[in-house]
Scaffold this motif. Sequence first.
Motif, short mmCIF file in Angstrom:
data_model
loop_
_atom_site.label_atom_id
_atom_site.label_comp_id
_atom_site.label_asym_id
_atom_site.label_seq_id
_atom_site.Cartn_x
_atom_site.Cartn_y
_atom_site.Cartn_z
N THR A 1 0.83 -1.20 0.00
CA THR A 1 0.00 0.00 0.00
C THR A 1 0.87 1.25 0.00
O THR A 1 0.67 2.17 -0.81
CB THR A 1 -0.91 0.00 1.25
OG1 THR A 1 -1.76 -1.14 1.19
CG2 THR A 1 -1.76 1.25 1.29
N LEU A 2 1.85 1.27 0.93
CA LEU A 2 2.67 2.48 1.04
C LEU A 2 3.53 2.70 -0.19
O LEU A 2 3.64 3.83 -0.69
CB LEU A 2 3.55 2.41 2.31
CG LEU A 2 2.81 2.46 3.64
CD1 LEU A 2 3.80 2.43 4.81
CD2 LEU A 2 1.93 3.72 3.73
N VAL A 3 4.11 1.62 -0.73
CA VAL A 3 5.01 1.81 -1.88
C VAL A 3 4.23 2.21 -3.13
O VAL A 3 4.60 3.16 -3.82
CB VAL A 3 5.85 0.53 -2.13
CG1 VAL A 3 6.60 0.64 -3.46
CG2 VAL A 3 6.84 0.33 -0.99
N SER A 4 3.11 1.53 -3.40
CA SER A 4 2.36 1.90 -4.61
C SER A 4 1.83 3.34 -4.48
O SER A 4 1.85 4.11 -5.44
CB SER A 4 1.23 0.91 -4.89
OG SER A 4 0.33 0.88 -3.81
N SER A 5 1.38 3.72 -3.28
CA SER A 5 0.88 5.09 -3.09
C SER A 5 2.00 6.11 -3.18
O SER A 5 1.81 7.22 -3.69
CB SER A 5 0.18 5.22 -1.74
OG SER A 5 -0.95 4.39 -1.71
N ALA A 6 3.18 5.73 -2.67
CA ALA A 6 4.32 6.67 -2.73
C ALA A 6 4.71 6.92 -4.18
O ALA A 6 4.93 8.07 -4.60
CB ALA A 6 5.50 6.13 -1.94
N ILE A 7 4.78 5.83 -4.98
CA ILE A 7 5.09 6.00 -6.41
C ILE A 7 4.04 6.92 -7.04
O ILE A 7 4.36 7.85 -7.78
CB ILE A 7 5.09 4.63 -7.14
CG1 ILE A 7 6.20 3.74 -6.60
CG2 ILE A 7 5.24 4.81 -8.65
CD1 ILE A 7 6.14 2.31 -7.12
N ALA A 8 2.77 6.65 -6.70
CA ALA A 8 1.67 7.42 -7.29
C ALA A 8 1.80 8.90 -6.95
O ALA A 8 1.67 9.76 -7.82
CB ALA A 8 0.33 6.88 -6.81
N ILE A 9 2.07 9.21 -5.69
CA ILE A 9 2.03 10.62 -5.30
C ILE A 9 3.26 11.36 -5.83
O ILE A 9 3.17 12.55 -6.16
CB ILE A 9 1.86 10.80 -3.77
CG1 ILE A 9 1.42 12.21 -3.46
CG2 ILE A 9 3.12 10.47 -3.02
CD1 ILE A 9 0.11 12.62 -4.09
N VAL A 10 4.40 10.66 -5.94
CA VAL A 10 5.58 11.33 -6.50
C VAL A 10 5.31 11.70 -7.97
O VAL A 10 5.50 12.85 -8.39
CB VAL A 10 6.83 10.43 -6.38
CG1 VAL A 10 7.97 10.99 -7.22
CG2 VAL A 10 7.26 10.33 -4.92
N ILE A 11 4.81 10.71 -8.73
CA ILE A 11 4.55 10.99 -10.15
C ILE A 11 3.42 12.01 -10.30
O ILE A 11 3.54 13.00 -11.04
CB ILE A 11 4.22 9.67 -10.90
CG1 ILE A 11 5.43 8.74 -10.87
CG2 ILE A 11 3.81 9.97 -12.34
CD1 ILE A 11 5.16 7.36 -11.42
N ALA A 12 2.31 11.78 -9.59
CA ALA A 12 1.17 12.68 -9.73
C ALA A 12 1.51 14.08 -9.23
O ALA A 12 1.02 15.07 -9.77
CB ALA A 12 -0.03 12.12 -8.96
N GLY A 13 2.35 14.16 -8.20
CA GLY A 13 2.74 15.48 -7.68
C GLY A 13 3.51 16.26 -8.73
O GLY A 13 3.16 17.41 -9.05
N VAL A 14 4.53 15.62 -9.30
CA VAL A 14 5.35 16.32 -10.30
C VAL A 14 4.51 16.69 -11.52
O VAL A 14 4.50 17.85 -11.96
CB VAL A 14 6.55 15.42 -10.70
CG1 VAL A 14 7.29 16.03 -11.88
CG2 VAL A 14 7.49 15.22 -9.52
N VAL A 15 3.79 15.70 -12.04
CA VAL A 15 3.00 15.95 -13.26
C VAL A 15 1.87 16.94 -12.98
O VAL A 15 1.65 17.89 -13.74
CB VAL A 15 2.43 14.62 -13.82
CG1 VAL A 15 1.48 14.89 -14.97
CG2 VAL A 15 3.56 13.71 -14.25
N GLY A 16 1.15 16.73 -11.87
CA GLY A 16 -0.02 17.56 -11.57
C GLY A 16 0.36 19.01 -11.31
O GLY A 16 -0.30 19.93 -11.80
#
Lengths: 330, 265
Positions: free
Chosen positions: A93-108
């Motif tokens: 949960t933590l790793v998939s969410s961390a990947i998601a928020i890093v990518i979504a943060g930069v892109v968003g």
Amino acid sequence: MSIELDSHRTLTAARGRAAQRGLTTRQAVADRAFRVALLGATLLFVALVAGLFIELVHGSWESIVTFGAGFLWSSEWNPVTNHFGALPFIYGTLVSSAIAIVIAGVVGISAAVFLAEFAHPVVARPVSFFIELLAAVPSVVFGLWGLFVLAPILGHTVEPFIQRYLGFLPFFSGPIYGVGLFTAGLLLALMIVPTVSAIARDLIQAVPNELREASIALGATRWETATRIVLPSARSGIVGACVLALGRALGETIAATMVIGNRPAISASLFAPGYTLSSVIANEFTEATSSIYLSALLELGLILFVVSVVVNGCARILMWSMLRSQGRRS
Amino acid sequence: MIQRAIDGRETSAATAVKVRVSHLDVYYGSNHAIRDASLDIEENQVTALIGPSGCGKSTFIRAINRLHDLTPSARVSGKVELDDVDIYSRDVDPIVMRRRVGMVFQRPNPFPMSIYDNVAYGPRVNGERNASRIAVLVEDSLRHAALWDEVKDRLSESGVALSGGQQQRLCIARVLSLRPEVILMDEPASALDPIATAKIEELIAELREQYTVVIVTHSMAQAGRVSDRTAFFLNGSIVEAGPTNQIFTRPKERRTEDYITGRFG
Ligand SMILES: Nc1ncnc2c1ncn2[C@@H]1O[C@H](COP(=O)(O)OP(=O)(O)O)[C@@H](O)[C@H]1O
Ligand SMILES: [Mg+2]
């Protein structure tokens, strides 16, 4: 939060005005009744959340007593021997969410800066519209797309490419399946990007134009103005938006389940399959025959609940502190 | 030499033209906000722009450092020459030009950062990396803006936490940090109380020694107190411009006289 604050302010102001005009007692009674009703509704929600928490603790009590705190760091998950541990699911949960928020943060955030500060309205409007439309796509559709389109592309092209150049790092080593933590993280990122970019864009647009003009008038470029004045002014709110999006990634079930591989293992490689808290609950709830098995699943739910509440609480505090500091300006 | 009726100081009428605006037109979409305006702004003088609200004073002053570049609907034609070079010509970089022409806005608008960083911002974005040179610039600018004594012990506090008058002086210090040649001020005291206003006016009198100042004001008394020359705007046109005492005591135009004497709209 902001809505509550606003309505509170409105109420206070209304009361002040009512007092000035010397309103009749009937109106005063209606005013009081309205306030009591609001208070009741608020308390009802608090009671619901508390009740949910108590029910989860109650349901997972057998597991809590049997495995103790060791439940949190045991990686065994064996319904045959009735040994249960949460670590692989917490990790997934933590790793998939961390990947998601890093990518979504930069892109968003990049998208928000582009849309709010640089793009011509003719471009910005349709692009914003499509990004926000992404938020309306049902999770299961994302999941299908992830499984049949994204996972093959990642598995055949992208992940081998990354591995060729960065394979010496443990995160990018090992066999490639297409499904796995990285795929799940990327799919989750796509799902939460609209949240980040839409809120960030609104916050950036809310930065007073006078600050941009002051910066430009001092000989700054538009890029310097955007990165040194506008983004920092909206910073804490944008962090809040990211945490809010992270909350959604943490709890997302169906899309993650479809592309993460569903294997309760902890591997250093991001390309390896994993499992999330919500996925295992959804997958195994119907097969949980023994009471300890069911109780262990409920304890996973309790862990997810606590993590989500903490994450959302942080988001709200950040947004609130930003609103307050903006209030000090005027 | 012209004897100034307002405060008796003497000023020389024969000074160089720093900014020459000729045949300026500004449109917002189809709204023709400035109509064929021409004005010579003289070096080391304070030029006041007066006129009823909505007559185009802000639009005019913003054309002098190309701030209209930021407004998609705005279109500018005509010439604005700074030391005889048209700032709208192709080979002028607006970024470089704006270092020479600073702007103070109607509402104090300090950046949400420390007092020190507010003043250091201009030098930093213009490529100054040397920390000790920046420190010197910050102190000099704050002293020059008559703010140093009030803030020297709390330079790391937020500029937004200052009082309105202090914020406006911080904004002036921010402009001074670039050592500009021209300082534009759009109703710099309209959001301030009388004491803070008096301080700003005192400051303008001092700035005049080193800078060319253009100030928009809605207060005739303020124009009389601070300016050497005055231009009267009406409906997007300049009706009359000249030495302040002449505009105030012997206006050539009937409309100017009506406005000055308050017989207007
Ligand atoms: N950003 C803008 N977009 C469209 N119209 C504007 C804008 N700014 C000013 N105007 C219009 O231009 C005219 C002159 O305005 P302004 O220069 O602000 O006058 P003043 O500063 O003398 O009060 C007004 O009619 C105003 O409505
Ligand atoms: Mg104005």
